[in-house]
Design a protein around this motif. Structure first.
Motif, mmCIF file in Angstrom:
data_model
loop_
_atom_site.group_PDB
_atom_site.id
_atom_site.type_symbol
_atom_site.label_atom_id
_atom_site.label_comp_id
_atom_site.label_asym_id
_atom_site.label_seq_id
_atom_site.Cartn_x
_atom_site.Cartn_y
_atom_site.Cartn_z
ATOM 1 N N ALA A 136 -0.818 -6.496 1.666
ATOM 2 C CA ALA A 136 -0.622 -5.425 3.213
ATOM 3 C C ALA A 136 -1.842 -4.871 3.395
ATOM 4 O O ALA A 136 -3.029 -4.146 2.071
ATOM 5 C CB ALA A 136 0.531 -5.086 3.635
ATOM 6 N N PHE A 137 -2.050 -4.983 4.651
ATOM 7 C CA PHE A 137 -3.273 -3.543 4.791
ATOM 8 C C PHE A 137 -2.657 -3.692 5.930
ATOM 9 O O PHE A 137 -2.731 -4.120 6.824
ATOM 10 C CB PHE A 137 -4.953 -4.921 5.234
ATOM 11 C CG PHE A 137 -5.703 -4.312 6.335
ATOM 12 C CD1 PHE A 137 -6.073 -2.984 5.647
ATOM 13 C CD2 PHE A 137 -6.931 -4.783 6.468
ATOM 14 C CE1 PHE A 137 -7.412 -2.048 5.935
ATOM 15 C CE2 PHE A 137 -8.062 -4.449 7.005
ATOM 16 C CZ PHE A 137 -8.113 -2.920 6.652
ATOM 17 N N GLY A 181 -0.945 -1.836 -3.557
ATOM 18 C CA GLY A 181 -0.938 -3.289 -2.700
ATOM 19 C C GLY A 181 -0.730 -3.209 -1.056
ATOM 20 O O GLY A 181 -0.726 -3.953 -0.697
ATOM 21 N N ILE A 182 -0.630 -1.719 -0.445
ATOM 22 C CA ILE A 182 -1.450 -1.776 0.885
ATOM 23 C C ILE A 182 -2.324 -0.580 0.636
ATOM 24 O O ILE A 182 -2.939 0.508 0.755
ATOM 25 C CB ILE A 182 0.317 -1.089 1.007
ATOM 26 C CG1 ILE A 182 1.690 -1.413 0.714
ATOM 27 C CG2 ILE A 182 -0.120 -0.528 2.927
ATOM 28 C CD1 ILE A 182 2.522 -0.623 1.505
ATOM 29 N N HIS A 183 -3.113 -1.634 1.275
ATOM 30 C CA HIS A 183 -4.325 -1.445 1.584
ATOM 31 C C HIS A 183 -4.334 -0.545 3.436
ATOM 32 O O HIS A 183 -3.971 -1.537 4.160
ATOM 33 C CB HIS A 183 -5.994 -1.904 1.707
ATOM 34 C CG HIS A 183 -5.524 -3.178 0.901
ATOM 35 N ND1 HIS A 183 -6.147 -2.582 -0.549
ATOM 36 C CD2 HIS A 183 -4.969 -4.524 0.451
ATOM 37 C CE1 HIS A 183 -6.189 -3.949 -1.667
ATOM 38 N NE2 HIS A 183 -5.616 -4.299 -0.810
ATOM 39 N N GLU A 202 -14.076 -11.222 6.106
ATOM 40 C CA GLU A 202 -14.675 -10.564 4.933
ATOM 41 C C GLU A 202 -14.119 -10.141 4.082
ATOM 42 O O GLU A 202 -13.891 -10.177 2.763
ATOM 43 C CB GLU A 202 -16.362 -9.565 5.539
ATOM 44 C CG GLU A 202 -16.829 -9.214 4.603
ATOM 45 C CD GLU A 202 -18.042 -8.894 4.824
ATOM 46 O OE1 GLU A 202 -18.556 -7.936 4.119
ATOM 47 O OE2 GLU A 202 -18.347 -8.347 6.369
ATOM 48 N N PHE A 203 -13.246 -8.652 5.128
ATOM 49 C CA PHE A 203 -12.208 -7.936 3.890
ATOM 50 C C PHE A 203 -11.126 -9.430 3.006
ATOM 51 O O PHE A 203 -11.026 -8.904 1.814
ATOM 52 C CB PHE A 203 -11.197 -7.238 4.784
ATOM 53 C CG PHE A 203 -10.757 -6.365 3.991
ATOM 54 C CD1 PHE A 203 -10.926 -5.436 3.103
ATOM 55 C CD2 PHE A 203 -9.127 -6.978 4.672
ATOM 56 C CE1 PHE A 203 -9.931 -4.377 3.054
ATOM 57 C CE2 PHE A 203 -7.927 -6.337 3.414
ATOM 58 C CZ PHE A 203 -8.637 -5.336 2.678
ATOM 59 N N LYS A 208 -8.037 -11.145 -1.666
ATOM 60 C CA LYS A 208 -6.996 -12.699 -2.153
ATOM 61 C C LYS A 208 -5.862 -12.583 -1.985
ATOM 62 O O LYS A 208 -4.680 -13.650 -1.563
ATOM 63 C CB LYS A 208 -8.241 -13.610 -2.575
ATOM 64 C CG LYS A 208 -9.308 -14.701 -2.324
ATOM 65 C CD LYS A 208 -10.119 -15.024 -3.276
ATOM 66 C CE LYS A 208 -11.064 -15.963 -3.352
ATOM 67 N NZ LYS A 208 -11.553 -16.174 -1.361
ATOM 68 N N LYS A 209 -5.389 -11.647 -2.336
ATOM 69 C CA LYS A 209 -3.812 -11.357 -2.306
ATOM 70 C C LYS A 209 -3.119 -10.718 -1.002
ATOM 71 O O LYS A 209 -2.434 -10.656 -0.947
ATOM 72 C CB LYS A 209 -3.298 -10.384 -3.349
ATOM 73 C CG LYS A 209 -3.770 -10.735 -4.580
ATOM 74 C CD LYS A 209 -3.234 -10.252 -5.605
ATOM 75 C CE LYS A 209 -1.597 -10.576 -5.736
ATOM 76 N NZ LYS A 209 -0.610 -10.116 -6.557
ATOM 77 N N VAL A 210 -3.920 -10.559 -0.188
ATOM 78 C CA VAL A 210 -4.131 -10.059 1.246
ATOM 79 C C VAL A 210 -2.683 -11.114 2.229
ATOM 80 O O VAL A 210 -3.556 -11.805 2.088
ATOM 81 C CB VAL A 210 -4.496 -9.180 1.920
ATOM 82 C CG1 VAL A 210 -3.631 -9.132 3.488
ATOM 83 C CG2 VAL A 210 -5.392 -7.820 0.833
ATOM 84 N N ALA A 211 -1.831 -10.954 2.540
ATOM 85 C CA ALA A 211 -0.602 -11.679 2.970
ATOM 86 C C ALA A 211 -0.221 -11.058 4.395
ATOM 87 O O ALA A 211 0.220 -12.386 5.151
ATOM 88 C CB ALA A 211 0.677 -12.652 1.878
ATOM 89 N N LEU A 212 -0.660 -10.264 4.652
ATOM 90 C CA LEU A 212 0.190 -9.378 6.407
ATOM 91 C C LEU A 212 -0.871 -8.749 6.063
ATOM 92 O O LEU A 212 -1.639 -7.708 5.468
ATOM 93 C CB LEU A 212 1.663 -8.456 5.364
ATOM 94 C CG LEU A 212 2.456 -8.142 7.124
ATOM 95 C CD1 LEU A 212 2.703 -8.536 8.047
ATOM 96 C CD2 LEU A 212 3.080 -6.324 6.302
ATOM 97 N N VAL A 213 -1.151 -8.837 7.890
ATOM 98 C CA VAL A 213 -2.171 -7.780 8.688
ATOM 99 C C VAL A 213 -1.620 -7.133 9.343
ATOM 100 O O VAL A 213 -0.618 -7.701 10.120
ATOM 101 C CB VAL A 213 -3.554 -8.145 8.603
ATOM 102 C CG1 VAL A 213 -4.625 -7.145 9.839
ATOM 103 C CG2 VAL A 213 -4.513 -9.016 7.695
#
Length: 325
Positions: A136-137, A181-183, A202-203, A208-213
Motif C-alpha cells: 500500500a501507499f 509493505g506500507i509506503h 512512475e512510483f 509493482k507490488k503496490v495494489a492500494l493507494v
C-alpha cells in the motif's frame, strides 16, 4: 469522419446521458477531457473515461476487439480488499474493488483513517488465504497516520492469518513485513498533493507490488486558501481525480480517498451534513461510502456505486481494528 454515437457499444445509461446533454455524434466529443465530459453530462469521471476510450481510442487498436469474457477476467485479476467487517464486505461484494476510485466520507471520529489503515494491512494478506498479497501507499495530508495504531492492526491480522493457515507457507508474514509493505508520504500543501499524484504512475512502475493507494484526506488542503476562487479549486480537483482514475485502470489498483463533511443550509433554513468539496465533486468517484457514528453505533452507508445497491451496515472499531458489531 463523424459517426452516430448509437453505433458504439455504449451502455443504455451512457447513451441516455449523452443524448440528454446534446451529444449525438463522435465529433461532438472531440476535445473533451473525462472530467469535462463528466461535468457536462452528470456521469462519473470513470464512466466518462470509458466512453471516450470507446469513441476516440488513443493508441488502442484492439480496445473494441476484446470479448466480455476478457473484460471479466481483467476485472477479476485481483480480488477485492477486505475491510475486516464481514457485513461491509458483503455490501461491497467482497471488499474494496480494484480499478476503482472509492471515496470514504465522514465526520471527525467516524473512522475514516482507521478504515484506510485497516485496508493498508489487509491488502497484504497472502494470496494463499484469498488476499491480494500486495502493498500500500498512504498519502497523508492531515497528519492522522499513527504507526502505533497500525502495529495493533498488523498484529491482529498476522495472528488471525496464521491461525487459519493449513501449512507453513505464510511463516514470513510478520508484523515487520506488513509495516515495510506500507509506503508513506506526508503532504503539507495542495501543491505537494498534486505533485505526488502526478508522479504516482512512475512510483507504481517502480513498486509493482503496490495494489492500494490511499489519500487521507483529499479535502484537507482544498477547503481553505482559495479566496473564493472555487473554479480554480474545481479544476485542480478534477485534474487529480482524472489522474487517479487513469492510474487505477492502468495499474489495476484500488484508490481510496477520504473526505470530510460540511453543513449545507437549505432554502427553508434547515441544514444537514453533506460531503465536502461541492456537488461537482460528487460525480468524481465511482463509489461513495459515508461513515457516521453516535454514542451507540457506527454505520457505513454505501451511498453511490455503479454496480452495487445502496445499503447500510453497522460496524465497530476495536483494538484489533475495524470489525463487525
Amino acid at each position: 469522419m463523424s459517426r452516430d454515437l448509437s453505433t458504439f457499444p455504449l451502455s443504455q445509461h451512457a447513451r441516455f446521458k449523452l443524448q440528454s446533454s446534446g451529444f449525438s455524434t463522435s465529433e461532438d466529443l472531440l476535445g473533451f477531457r473525462p472530467n469535462e465530459l463528466a461535468t457536462e453530462t452528470g456521469i462519473s469521471v470513470q464512466e466518462a473515461l470509458d466512453i471516450l476510450d470507446i469513441v476516440h481510442p488513443l493508441n488502442k487498436p484492439n480496445v473494441l476487439s476484446c470479448s466480455a469474457h476478457d473484460v471479466l477476467l481483467d476485472e477479476n485479476s485481483r480480488p477485492p480488499i477486505s475491510t475486516s467487517c464481514k457485513g461491509l464486505d458483503a455490501v461491497l461484494k467482497g471488499g474494496v474493488p480494484v480499478k476503482k476510485v472509492v471515496e470514504i466520507c465522514g465526520c471527525p471520529g467516524a473512522g475514516k483513517t482507521q478504515m484506510c489503515m485497516q485496508l493498508c494491512v489487509n491488502v497484504q494478506i497472502p494470496e494463499s488465504l484469498g488476499g491480494v498479497g500486495g502493498e500500500a501507499f498512504f498519502i497523508d495530508s492531515e497528519g492522522s497516520f499513527v504507526v502505533q495504531r497500525l502495529v495493533q492492526m498488523a498484529n491482529a491480522c498476522v495472528k488471525h492469518c496464521k491461525s487459519i493457515a493449513h501449512d507453513t507457507s505464510i511463516e514470513d508474514f510478520t508484523v515487520d513485513k506488513v509495516l515495510k509493505g506500507i509506503h508513506y508520504y506526508s503532504c503539507k500543501s495542495y501543491t505537494e498533493l498534486i505533485a505526488r499524484v502526478n508522479l504516482l504512475s512512475e512510483f507504481l512502475t517502480q513498486h509493482k507490488k503496490v495494489a492500494l493507494v490511499v489519500v487521507d484526506s483529499i479535502a484537507f488542503h482544498f477547503r481553505y486558501g482559495f479566496d473564493g476562487s472555487y473554479s480554480l479549486r474545481t479544476r485542480l480537483l478534477n485534474g487529480i481525480v482524472q489522474t487517479l482514475v487513469k492510474v487505477a485502470n492502468e495499474h489495476k489498483i484500488a484508490v481510496v480517498l477520504t473526505n470530510q463533511m460540511t453543513t449545507k443550509i437549505l432554502e427553508d433554513g434547515s441544514s444537514h451534513l453533506v460531503p465536502a468539496l461541492g456537488d461537482s465533486w460528487g460525480h468524481a468517484c465511482a463509489i461513495r461510502l459515508i461513515l457516521s457514528h453516535n454514542e451507540e453505533v457506527r454505520q457505513a452507508h454505501l451511498f453511490k456505486s455503479p454496480s452495487m445497491a445502496e445499503a447500510k451496515v453497522n460496524y465497530c472499531i476495536t483494538k484489533d481494528g475495524v470489525r463487525d458489531v
